[in-house]
Design a protein around this motif. Structure first.
Motif, mmCIF file in Angstrom:
data_model
loop_
_atom_site.group_PDB
_atom_site.id
_atom_site.type_symbol
_atom_site.label_atom_id
_atom_site.label_comp_id
_atom_site.label_asym_id
_atom_site.label_seq_id
_atom_site.Cartn_x
_atom_site.Cartn_y
_atom_site.Cartn_z
ATOM 1 N N MET A 141 0.829 -1.196 0.000
ATOM 2 C CA MET A 141 0.000 0.000 0.000
ATOM 3 C C MET A 141 0.868 1.253 0.000
ATOM 4 O O MET A 141 0.551 2.241 -0.661
ATOM 5 C CB MET A 141 -0.928 -0.007 1.218
ATOM 6 N N GLU A 142 1.986 1.192 0.740
ATOM 7 C CA GLU A 142 2.903 2.332 0.739
ATOM 8 C C GLU A 142 3.536 2.529 -0.633
ATOM 9 O O GLU A 142 3.700 3.665 -1.101
ATOM 10 C CB GLU A 142 3.991 2.126 1.801
ATOM 11 N N ILE A 143 3.891 1.408 -1.287
ATOM 12 C CA ILE A 143 4.448 1.503 -2.636
ATOM 13 C C ILE A 143 3.437 2.149 -3.578
ATOM 14 O O ILE A 143 3.776 3.025 -4.384
ATOM 15 C CB ILE A 143 4.865 0.110 -3.151
ATOM 16 N N MET A 144 2.179 1.725 -3.487
ATOM 17 C CA MET A 144 1.144 2.288 -4.351
ATOM 18 C C MET A 144 0.893 3.772 -4.046
ATOM 19 O O MET A 144 0.650 4.566 -4.952
ATOM 20 C CB MET A 144 -0.157 1.491 -4.190
ATOM 21 N N ASN A 145 0.980 4.148 -2.778
ATOM 22 C CA ASN A 145 0.831 5.560 -2.423
ATOM 23 C C ASN A 145 1.980 6.384 -3.006
ATOM 24 O O ASN A 145 1.762 7.483 -3.542
ATOM 25 C CB ASN A 145 0.784 5.722 -0.905
ATOM 26 N N ASP A 146 3.198 5.850 -2.890
ATOM 27 C CA ASP A 146 4.352 6.542 -3.470
ATOM 28 C C ASP A 146 4.190 6.659 -4.990
ATOM 29 O O ASP A 146 4.500 7.696 -5.576
ATOM 30 C CB ASP A 146 5.653 5.791 -3.153
ATOM 31 N N ARG A 147 3.728 5.578 -5.604
ATOM 32 C CA ARG A 147 3.549 5.567 -7.058
ATOM 33 C C ARG A 147 2.530 6.627 -7.471
ATOM 34 O O ARG A 147 2.710 7.317 -8.484
ATOM 35 C CB ARG A 147 3.094 4.176 -7.507
ATOM 36 N N THR A 148 1.454 6.759 -6.690
ATOM 37 C CA THR A 148 0.436 7.766 -6.989
ATOM 38 C C THR A 148 1.023 9.169 -6.913
ATOM 39 O O THR A 148 0.659 10.056 -7.699
ATOM 40 C CB THR A 148 -0.743 7.642 -6.003
ATOM 41 N N GLU A 149 1.958 9.366 -5.995
ATOM 42 C CA GLU A 149 2.587 10.678 -5.851
ATOM 43 C C GLU A 149 3.652 10.930 -6.916
ATOM 44 O O GLU A 149 4.160 12.046 -7.035
ATOM 45 C CB GLU A 149 3.200 10.800 -4.458
ATOM 46 N N GLY A 150 4.021 9.887 -7.669
ATOM 47 C CA GLY A 150 4.923 10.116 -8.807
ATOM 48 C C GLY A 150 6.151 9.252 -8.861
ATOM 49 O O GLY A 150 6.612 8.881 -9.933
ATOM 50 N N THR A 151 6.747 8.901 -7.710
ATOM 51 C CA THR A 151 7.971 8.086 -7.709
ATOM 52 C C THR A 151 7.965 7.134 -6.516
ATOM 53 O O THR A 151 7.349 7.415 -5.481
ATOM 54 C CB THR A 151 9.242 8.957 -7.632
ATOM 55 N N VAL A 152 8.685 6.027 -6.682
ATOM 56 C CA VAL A 152 8.899 5.060 -5.604
ATOM 57 C C VAL A 152 10.407 4.942 -5.399
ATOM 58 O O VAL A 152 11.153 4.737 -6.363
ATOM 59 C CB VAL A 152 8.306 3.675 -5.944
ATOM 60 N N LYS A 153 10.850 5.094 -4.171
ATOM 61 C CA LYS A 153 12.277 5.048 -3.876
ATOM 62 C C LYS A 153 12.684 3.665 -3.382
ATOM 63 O O LYS A 153 12.097 3.131 -2.443
ATOM 64 C CB LYS A 153 12.662 6.092 -2.823
ATOM 65 N N PHE A 154 13.698 3.110 -4.020
ATOM 66 C CA PHE A 154 14.309 1.860 -3.588
ATOM 67 C C PHE A 154 15.756 2.135 -3.205
ATOM 68 O O PHE A 154 16.317 3.188 -3.531
ATOM 69 C CB PHE A 154 14.258 0.807 -4.701
ATOM 70 N N SER A 155 16.346 1.168 -2.533
ATOM 71 C CA SER A 155 17.754 1.264 -2.160
ATOM 72 C C SER A 155 18.480 0.018 -2.655
ATOM 73 O O SER A 155 18.123 -1.098 -2.279
ATOM 74 C CB SER A 155 17.904 1.396 -0.637
ATOM 75 N N LEU A 156 19.475 0.237 -3.506
ATOM 76 C CA LEU A 156 20.343 -0.851 -3.964
ATOM 77 C C LEU A 156 21.601 -0.811 -3.111
ATOM 78 O O LEU A 156 22.348 0.172 -3.136
ATOM 79 C CB LEU A 156 20.683 -0.677 -5.444
ATOM 80 N N GLN A 157 21.823 -1.871 -2.346
ATOM 81 C CA GLN A 157 22.966 -1.907 -1.437
ATOM 82 C C GLN A 157 23.989 -2.930 -1.925
ATOM 83 O O GLN A 157 23.645 -4.075 -2.234
ATOM 84 C CB GLN A 157 22.502 -2.218 -0.020
ATOM 85 N N LEU A 158 25.248 -2.502 -1.979
ATOM 86 C CA LEU A 158 26.349 -3.327 -2.463
ATOM 87 C C LEU A 158 27.393 -3.448 -1.362
ATOM 88 O O LEU A 158 27.768 -2.451 -0.737
ATOM 89 C CB LEU A 158 26.968 -2.705 -3.717
ATOM 90 N N ALA A 159 27.848 -4.670 -1.124
ATOM 91 C CA ALA A 159 28.794 -4.913 -0.030
ATOM 92 C C ALA A 159 29.929 -5.796 -0.519
ATOM 93 O O ALA A 159 29.747 -6.664 -1.378
ATOM 94 C CB ALA A 159 28.088 -5.562 1.156
ATOM 95 N N SER A 160 31.113 -5.575 0.054
ATOM 96 C CA SER A 160 32.270 -6.367 -0.327
ATOM 97 C C SER A 160 33.356 -6.224 0.737
ATOM 98 O O SER A 160 33.290 -5.344 1.605
ATOM 99 C CB SER A 160 32.821 -5.907 -1.677
ATOM 100 N N ILE A 161 34.341 -7.102 0.671
ATOM 101 C CA ILE A 161 35.585 -6.958 1.422
ATOM 102 C C ILE A 161 36.642 -6.542 0.409
ATOM 103 O O ILE A 161 36.863 -7.232 -0.589
ATOM 104 C CB ILE A 161 36.015 -8.278 2.098
ATOM 105 N N ILE A 162 37.275 -5.388 0.631
ATOM 106 C CA ILE A 162 38.243 -4.893 -0.339
ATOM 107 C C ILE A 162 39.599 -4.664 0.310
ATOM 108 O O ILE A 162 39.715 -4.537 1.536
ATOM 109 C CB ILE A 162 37.762 -3.592 -1.015
#
Length: 204
Positions: A141-162
């Protein structure tokens, strides 16, 4: 009263050689310190940089919800150092909507060495590992509310040992984490303002 200017002149003459000696002593220290600082800036390894190039969540326009999706993304990883290689044990990836993890791939990329001034492309499809909230879930429901407002924010998280290789300053292994915030439109495609966005990188 007439003697006071003479006393002041004598004090000035006495202090001038002391100031000159102090200046001669401190100037080389300042110059050497400045040179060492510039050398440190030139040799100290810089963090890798991550930039979002593409991101999409097909099916986001399905108002009745869905249980799975193929989230696709394209991220560039840049080694900004001039002479230092960066070794990645592997790179793991996950996609989040707020506090819910909706997809994970381990690893996205196996161990590799990245040469100086090199850009590596991470391109992946989160397939069967993606689980979106169902239609009766409050997150959906939150995703649909965000979509109605124009955009949906996601987070792409990348992890490593360097590890920074060929660096005289830092040979330790570090836990690296990059958090890429990306917004998609009602059609599930990345919005132009998120393209080429840099991702904050933390090292421990």
């Amino acid at each position: 009263m007439a003697d006071q200017p003479k006393i002041a002149d004598q004090q000035t003459q006495q202090s001038s050689p002391a100031k000159l000696i102090l200046a001669i002593f401190l100037t080389p220290i300042f110059v050497i310190g400045l040179i060492l600082f510039l050398v440190w800036l030139g040799l100290h390894p810089h963090f890798p940089s991550f930039h979002i190039q593409n991101f999409s969540v097909p099916g986001l326009d399905q108002l009745n919800g869905f249980r799975s999706a193929n989230i696709t993304f394209n991220v560039t990883v840049r080694n900004p150092n001039r002479s230092t290689w960066i070794y990645y044990e592997s790179i793991d990836g996950s996609v989040h909507y707020k506090d819910q993890k909706v997809g994970v791939v381990m690893p996205l990329l196996y161990s590799f060495n990245q040469p100086p001034k090199n850009t590596t492309i991470l391109q992946q499809v989160f397939g069967g590992t993606v689980t979106m909230p169902s239609a009766n879930n409050h997150r959906w429901m939150e995703i649909m509310n965000d979509r109605t407002e124009g955009t949906v924010k996601f987070s792409l998280q990348l992890a490593s040992i360097i590890q920074f290789k060929k660096s005289i300053w830092d040979r330790r292994h570090h836990r690296m984490h990059a958090d890429c915030d990306v917004e998609v439109g009602p059609d599930g495609l990345i919005v132009p303002s998120s393209v080429h966005d840099g991702c904050p990188v933390n090292l421990r």
